[in-house]
Write a protein that holds these residues in place. Structure first.
Motif, PDB file in Angstrom:
ATOM      1  N   VAL A  34       0.404  11.927 -31.921  1.00  0.00           N
ATOM      2  CA  VAL A  34      -0.214  11.372 -30.715  1.00  0.00           C
ATOM      3  C   VAL A  34      -0.723  12.546 -29.894  1.00  0.00           C
ATOM      4  O   VAL A  34       0.023  13.504 -29.639  1.00  0.00           O
ATOM      5  CB  VAL A  34       0.783  10.541 -29.896  1.00  0.00           C
ATOM      6  CG1 VAL A  34       0.116   9.973 -28.652  1.00  0.00           C
ATOM      7  CG2 VAL A  34       1.363   9.426 -30.749  1.00  0.00           C
ATOM      8  N   PHE A  35      -1.977  12.477 -29.536  1.00  0.00           N
ATOM      9  CA  PHE A  35      -2.616  13.578 -28.819  1.00  0.00           C
ATOM     10  C   PHE A  35      -3.262  13.034 -27.556  1.00  0.00           C
ATOM     11  O   PHE A  35      -3.642  11.862 -27.467  1.00  0.00           O
ATOM     12  CB  PHE A  35      -3.692  14.239 -29.693  1.00  0.00           C
ATOM     13  CG  PHE A  35      -3.155  14.761 -31.000  1.00  0.00           C
ATOM     14  CD1 PHE A  35      -2.742  16.083 -31.125  1.00  0.00           C
ATOM     15  CD2 PHE A  35      -3.055  13.927 -32.119  1.00  0.00           C
ATOM     16  CE1 PHE A  35      -2.237  16.559 -32.322  1.00  0.00           C
ATOM     17  CE2 PHE A  35      -2.544  14.398 -33.316  1.00  0.00           C
ATOM     18  CZ  PHE A  35      -2.143  15.717 -33.418  1.00  0.00           C
ATOM     19  N   ARG A  36      -3.404  13.925 -26.574  1.00  0.00           N
ATOM     20  CA  ARG A  36      -4.119  13.561 -25.355  1.00  0.00           C
ATOM     21  C   ARG A  36      -5.459  14.273 -25.373  1.00  0.00           C
ATOM     22  O   ARG A  36      -5.522  15.506 -25.518  1.00  0.00           O
ATOM     23  CB  ARG A  36      -3.328  13.985 -24.116  1.00  0.00           C
ATOM     24  CG  ARG A  36      -3.944  13.477 -22.800  1.00  0.00           C
ATOM     25  CD  ARG A  36      -3.222  14.068 -21.603  1.00  0.00           C
ATOM     26  NE  ARG A  36      -1.821  13.687 -21.563  1.00  0.00           N
ATOM     27  CZ  ARG A  36      -1.370  12.509 -21.131  1.00  0.00           C
ATOM     28  NH1 ARG A  36      -2.227  11.603 -20.700  1.00  0.00           N
ATOM     29  NH2 ARG A  36      -0.094  12.241 -21.131  1.00  0.00           N
ATOM     30  N   ALA A  37      -6.508  13.484 -25.304  1.00  0.00           N
ATOM     31  CA  ALA A  37      -7.860  14.031 -25.269  1.00  0.00           C
ATOM     32  C   ALA A  37      -8.523  13.515 -24.010  1.00  0.00           C
ATOM     33  O   ALA A  37      -9.053  12.405 -23.971  1.00  0.00           O
ATOM     34  CB  ALA A  37      -8.643  13.606 -26.503  1.00  0.00           C
ATOM     35  N   GLY A  38      -8.432  14.297 -22.957  1.00  0.00           N
ATOM     36  CA  GLY A  38      -8.952  13.842 -21.673  1.00  0.00           C
ATOM     37  C   GLY A  38      -8.126  12.680 -21.168  1.00  0.00           C
ATOM     38  O   GLY A  38      -6.896  12.740 -21.124  1.00  0.00           O
ATOM     39  N   ALA A  39      -8.830  11.588 -20.857  1.00  0.00           N
ATOM     40  CA  ALA A  39      -8.113  10.416 -20.344  1.00  0.00           C
ATOM     41  C   ALA A  39      -7.622   9.519 -21.478  1.00  0.00           C
ATOM     42  O   ALA A  39      -6.965   8.520 -21.219  1.00  0.00           O
ATOM     43  CB  ALA A  39      -9.035   9.629 -19.417  1.00  0.00           C
ATOM     44  N   LYS A  40      -7.961   9.867 -22.686  1.00  0.00           N
ATOM     45  CA  LYS A  40      -7.612   8.984 -23.810  1.00  0.00           C
ATOM     46  C   LYS A  40      -6.396   9.515 -24.563  1.00  0.00           C
ATOM     47  O   LYS A  40      -6.147  10.710 -24.598  1.00  0.00           O
ATOM     48  CB  LYS A  40      -8.792   8.866 -24.769  1.00  0.00           C
ATOM     49  CG  LYS A  40      -9.984   8.153 -24.145  1.00  0.00           C
ATOM     50  CD  LYS A  40     -10.878   7.573 -25.193  1.00  0.00           C
ATOM     51  CE  LYS A  40     -11.940   6.690 -24.538  1.00  0.00           C
ATOM     52  NZ  LYS A  40     -12.697   5.916 -25.502  1.00  0.00           N
ATOM     53  N   ILE A  41      -5.695   8.573 -25.137  1.00  0.00           N
ATOM     54  CA  ILE A  41      -4.578   8.910 -26.015  1.00  0.00           C
ATOM     55  C   ILE A  41      -5.019   8.604 -27.442  1.00  0.00           C
ATOM     56  O   ILE A  41      -5.481   7.488 -27.724  1.00  0.00           O
ATOM     57  CB  ILE A  41      -3.339   8.068 -25.661  1.00  0.00           C
ATOM     58  CG1 ILE A  41      -2.923   8.327 -24.224  1.00  0.00           C
ATOM     59  CG2 ILE A  41      -2.199   8.398 -26.621  1.00  0.00           C
ATOM     60  CD1 ILE A  41      -2.507   9.757 -23.928  1.00  0.00           C
ATOM     61  N   VAL A  42      -4.897   9.589 -28.274  1.00  0.00           N
ATOM     62  CA  VAL A  42      -5.346   9.440 -29.659  1.00  0.00           C
ATOM     63  C   VAL A  42      -4.114   9.391 -30.568  1.00  0.00           C
ATOM     64  O   VAL A  42      -3.310  10.322 -30.572  1.00  0.00           O
ATOM     65  CB  VAL A  42      -6.259  10.609 -30.079  1.00  0.00           C
ATOM     66  CG1 VAL A  42      -6.750  10.404 -31.507  1.00  0.00           C
ATOM     67  CG2 VAL A  42      -7.421  10.753 -29.113  1.00  0.00           C
ATOM     68  N   ALA A  43      -3.989   8.297 -31.270  1.00  0.00           N
ATOM     69  CA  ALA A  43      -2.914   8.186 -32.270  1.00  0.00           C
ATOM     70  C   ALA A  43      -3.546   8.367 -33.644  1.00  0.00           C
ATOM     71  O   ALA A  43      -4.371   7.556 -34.068  1.00  0.00           O
ATOM     72  CB  ALA A  43      -2.221   6.837 -32.172  1.00  0.00           C
TER      73      ALA A  43
END
Lengths: 720, 304
Positions: free
Chosen positions: A641-650
């Motif tokens: 799980v990563f944070r890319a700006g305001a989004k959370i990327v799973a």
């Protein structure tokens, strides 16, 4: 020829031992007075031809046996044999390394994984070469990277395993491109794989050209395939199929943070081939769910190699708050509907597929703006947009005339329907940005067309143009020719059912696009790709790209008298319209969500991953939950799980990667037909080096020599 | 005190004396004996009736036959005679070979002496001819028991050596020995079978009863040497170096061909042929020989 223990070659003079023994034996003869001399003399005269050579052949075989023993013990490497045959040192060595999760599987009786075994064996074998260039193509980057030495190549972080599947056609293409550019005099390509069928994509049309290019390189390139085909031990893989917030039924949606529960759906599958999996007994497998600092234990009943945990309630938002309050180490104020976690299986034959990750947030509202001269012209689209297929999605549809359209209102919009003349430059710019963010745009021709508007359309200054997936700005160039009344309603005959807007459903059923009846048609002008067209070549639906679902241009209106898309007489046509509208909304809403679920993929993979392409790559990614030990530029290769700006990327491990089915021998022969490849089948966890094949060869020589010697030394059958 | 000879065992001779030495064909001896004679004699065994001719002894007329037939017949009876046994023993160098604690010569000497003893014991005459390239020992046929003493002395002094000239000697004997004698040849016969064929045919032509004892050493038959060996010819100075394992097969082929040829030669010349490996006991060898003659069904040859 290379040897791992060349000092043993000093024992080669031992090969004269049989000769010395023979001579000593001759010297130690006995003298015997003999009466029956006449028979000896007669036998001597019969001693001719092969019989005279026999003792020399036996002696030669004994010498060969000693040489075979010495060479086998000195551990010759098969690659050395290849290099020897190739003549001298190699110019370039290219290692194609499979770093996919299945390479982390351990063997039936080994602690080392396939990947670790390969690294160990390569470390010993490659050190025997004197190559001027060391190149690696790994499945994470699919790029050919040059190294100074074999040690630096094998120590590179890029060679580590990841959650990215191995795209063998792409890797071979990358290696071939390198060879085409560098043109080495002599190159040796090492292919390291576990022969997983899905990695090879045997049905891919790319193999034909790859095979031709490999055959063309035959004179200068030697290929060795190191394979680890042994099946893993009992192994299960876990996948999160769904993670969502759901409001309890007794709660009113007054506050979005009240009465919400987190539900997970998990699938556990045996990674063995389905034939083997079917024989596995039913059992219950414990699953550990890590969420908001809590470790939740669940169990999944697995039968015939598969088990599913459907809509498992992990916890409520209130529990998550209490957990955070009690854990001072947690960052304060992070409690929101954006949440994430991981699921984990107990240790088994492959550690790489024992964990998966999830992230969840509230579904955004599916907002649609319909900009039209008259709402009746796009009424079927409006109705379809107001009725989402997923009941958990809230939908809103706003209809505005072009004059009242505010470009600023596109924020939070999933779907924009434009049924009017081409927008003015300011509006067009806003629409560009909207599409670029991932919003869906449909354009219908105006009811009254005043001829092509290309020449009259105002141009956006170059500096203000926005790149849309590296395509030229096309929106201002899009227009329609005048309406044509067709004598008879016509239906499209050609459309793409594999990708894009008109793709087949998940069940495999094709959309009945041919049922669309068009009575008035306006020719689309602009540099677009036809998605659906008629028999005479005229286009009904065009898109920015053949696989695009975001930027669609229609050549007619969905109402009578233009077409019969939504009439009661054409139910199938109505289904097509409804499905395509829902797909457009789904595409738009997905990009509005703060959660992005995607799968690990190589950076320049040729596979389509549109959701992933919409991620804000320009922003810095921060890992939230993931495995350790990889570089920051390899985040897309690893699940987590990563944070890319305001989004959370799973990022998930692709499910296809968990099918351990091996490439059939017939498929291998077909893929590499005519290509000279030396195959070395190794065992996972083997402590032997790759040269064991050559070792075996010399042992075969030894055994053959000994058997030959024994056969020739046998006394002849006594004549009766 | 009587001298003891190692090559003569009185016990064996005593046991074998119970079996008579019978010739296969009619013999001509000097005195009466137990062997058939080609002439009519005064034995008790009826031979035939013959018409009376003037001059015949009237006492031999069969009056009963005259009474029945009214003709004169003379009743004749078989004549029994003794035989002259001539033992021809090869004393060439090859007879010195032996790997079983006894050489072929020692075996031949024992065999010949015992046979001579048996012959003299039953009243037959026995003579000895020993031949090599240089020396020929001859002992004329005598039936006097004292003759055995001379026999023993001569045969004990012989040392085999040199090449064999046995074929030439056999041709010579065929001419010098009076007809219808019993000739027993003891040798290894290591020469071409066609040469022996001529010898045997010559002896048979003189109506001799010929027997041949071929003495072979087991090692000569097996040829199972393991180490490289230089073989020295026992009848000359030649030598040959061979790897036994290489040559064994072909040696066996050559030996087998020779033995088969010898057997065929003896069969075709009505010579009684007996192949003897020298690890076989003398008693057994002679018993087989004597019994076969007694029963009248010799293994080789036929009665003429």
């Amino acid at each position: 020829m290379g040897f791992l223990q060349p000092w043993i070659l000093f024992a080669l003079p031992l090969a004269i031992i049989p000769i010395a023994i023979h001579l000593a034996n001759q010297w130690r003869y006995q003298t015997k007075p003999w009466a029956a001399m006449m028979f000896l003399l007669r036998a001597k005269t019969m001693h001719r031809g092969f019989d005279r050579l026999r003792q020399w052949i036996i002696l030669s075989l004994r010498v060969a046996a000693v040489i075979g023993v010495v060479l086998a013990v000195s551990r010759p490497i098969s690659s050395g044999v290849v290099a020897w045959i190739a003549g001298g040192d190699l110019d370039t060595i290219i290692v194609l390394m499979d770093c996919s999760p299945t390479m982390s599987a351990t063997g039936p009786d080994a602690d080392l994984s396939k990947h670790q075994t390969a690294i160990k064996q390569l470390r010993n074998s490659l050190s025997m070469f004197n190559a001027s260039k060391w190149v690696m193509v790994d499945s994470n980057s699919l790029k050919a990277t040059q190294f100074a030495s074999s040690q630096s190549l094998l120590s590179s972080p890029a060679i580590q395993t990841s959650d990215t599947p191995c795209d063998w056609p792409a890797m071979l293409e990358s290696a071939l491109s390198y060879l085409d550019i560098e043109k080495p005099a002599q190159a040796h390509v090492w292919i390291v794989s576990d022969l997983q069928a899905s990695n090879f994509s045997p049905s891919s049309p790319r193999w034909e050209s790859i095979r031709d290019r490999l055959i063309a390189q035959r004179a200068t390139v030697k290929i060795t395939s190191i394979e680890y085909p042994d099946p893993p031990r009992s192994n299960y893989a876990i996948h999160v199929t769904d993670a969502r917030w759901e409001r309890r039924s007794n709660q009113r949606p007054t506050d979005s943070r009240v009465g919400m529960d987190l539900y997970l759906s998990i699938v556990i599958e045996s990674t063995l081939h389905i034939d083997s999996a079917s024989t596995i007994d039913s059992r219950s497998i414990p699953v550990s769910i890590a969420w908001q600092g809590n470790e939740i234990q669940a169990s999944v009943d697995v039968s015939s190699g598969r088990g599913e945990l459907k809509d498992y309630r992990v916890g409520s938002l209130d529990e998550a708050k209490r957990s955070l309050d009690s854990d001072s180490a947690q960052e304060s104020g992070t409690v929101s509907l954006q949440t994430w976690g991981s699921v984990r299986l107990p240790l088994d034959g492959n550690l790489a597929d024992n964990e998966d990750f999830f992230a969840a947030d509230l579904q955004p509202i599916a907002r649609t703006i319909v900009v039209c001269d008259r709402s009746a012209n796009v009424l079927p689209v409006i109705l379809a947009a107001e009725s989402p297929a997923d009941p958990s999605i809230q939908s809103e549809v706003v209809v505005v005339p072009p004059s009242s359209f505010d470009p600023q209102s596109l924020d939070g919009i999933a779907f924009l329907v434009w049924q009017s003349a081409s927008p003015d430059p300011t509006t067009a710019k806003a629409i560009y940005e909207f599409v670029n963010r991932g919003g869906s745009l449909w354009m219908f021709p105006p009811e009254q067309i005043n001829g092509p508007s290309v020449s009259s359309a105002p141009q956006i200054p170059e500096a203000t143009r926005i790149k849309l997936d590296d395509e030229p700005n096309k929106l201002l160039e899009i227009s329609w020719d005048e309406w044509n009344n067709l004598p008879e309603p016509i239906s499209p005959t050609t459309w793409r059912s594999d990708v894009g807007l008109l793709r087949a459903t998940q069940s495999g059923a094709s959309l009945e696009v041919g049922e669309l009846r068009v009575k008035k048609l306006a020719t689309i002008l602009g540099k677009l790709t036809a998605v659906a067209s008629f028999a005479d070549g005229r286009v009904l639906i065009a898109a920015l790209g053949v696989s695009s679902t975001e930027f669609i241009v229609w050549a007619t209106l969905p109402v009578l008298p233009f077409s019969a898309m939504a009439s009661s007489a054409d139910n199938q046509a109505g289904v097509v319209l409804y499905v395509t509208v829902q797909r457009a909304i789904e595409s738009g809403i997905r990009n509005l969500s703060s959660i992005v679920n995607t799968w690990a993929t190589a950076e320049n993979s040729s596979s389509e991953n549109l959701r992933f392409a919409r991620l804000p790559r320009s922003q810095k990614w921060e890992p939230i939950i993931t495995t350790e030990g990889f570089l920051s530029n390899q985040m897309t290769n690893h699940a987590g799980v990563f944070r890319a700006g305001a989004k959370i990327v799973a990022i998930h491990r692709p499910r296809l990667e968990d099918n351990a089915k091996m490439l059939e021998i017939g498929d291998w022969n077909r893929l590499f037909e005519g290509v000279a490849i030396k195959r070395l089948s190794e065992q996972t966890g083997s402590s032997n080096d790759l040269q064991s094949e050559a070792w075996r060869g010399f042992m075969v020589l030894l055994i053959c020599a000994m058997l030959g010697e024994a056969a020739m030394s046998l006394p002849k059958m006594k004549q009766t | 005190m009587q001298r003891q000879y190692p090559f003569f065992d009185p016990a064996i001779a005593a046991r074998l004396s119970a079996i008579p030495l019978i010739s296969r064909s009619a013999m001509i001896g000097g005195v009466s004996g137990r062997h058939k004679s080609p002439h009519r004699g005064a034995s008790v065994e009826f031979a035939e009736y013959r018409k009376y001719v003037p001059g015949d002894d009237l006492r031999r007329l069969d009056w009963r036959a005259y009474g029945r037939t009214d003709r004169f017949y003379v009743k004749e009876f078989e004549a029994d005679t003794n035989l002259r046994l001539v033992l021809v023993v090869d004393t060439s160098g090859s007879m010195n070979f032996g790997s079983v604690g006894m050489s072929k010569w020692e075996y031949a000497r024992q065999l010949a002496t015992t046979l001579a003893y048996l012959a003299i014991q039953q009243g037959d005459a026995a003579g000895l001819v020993c031949a090599s390239n240089s020396i020929t020992h001859r002992l004329p046929t005598r039936r006097n028991p004292a003759h055995l003493a001379a026999w023993m002395e001569i045969i004990s002094a012989i040392i085999p050596s040199g090449q064999t000239h046995l074929p030439r000697l056999l041709h010579e004997l065929a001419e010098t020995i009076p007809q219808r004698a019993m000739v027993v040849v003891v040798s290894d016969f290591f020469d071409e079978p066609r040469i022996w064929r001529d010898c045997f045919e010559h002896l048979r032509f003189r109506k001799h009863d010929v027997s041949a004892f071929q003495l072979l050493d087991p090692e000569e038959l097996r040829f199972d040497f393991q180490r490289p060996t230089r073989f020295m010819d026992m009848e000359g100075n030649a030598s040959i170096f061979v790897e036994p394992s290489d040559i064994q097969g072909r040696y066996q082929v050559a030996l087998t061909e020779f033995l088969e040829d010898m057997q065929i030669t003896c069969l075709e010349t009505s010579t009684e042929f007996r192949r003897v490996t020298i690890d076989t006991s003398i008693e057994q060898t002679l018993k087989d020989f004597l019994v076969a003659r007694t029963s009248g069904s010799s293994r080789q040859g036929s009665r003429k």
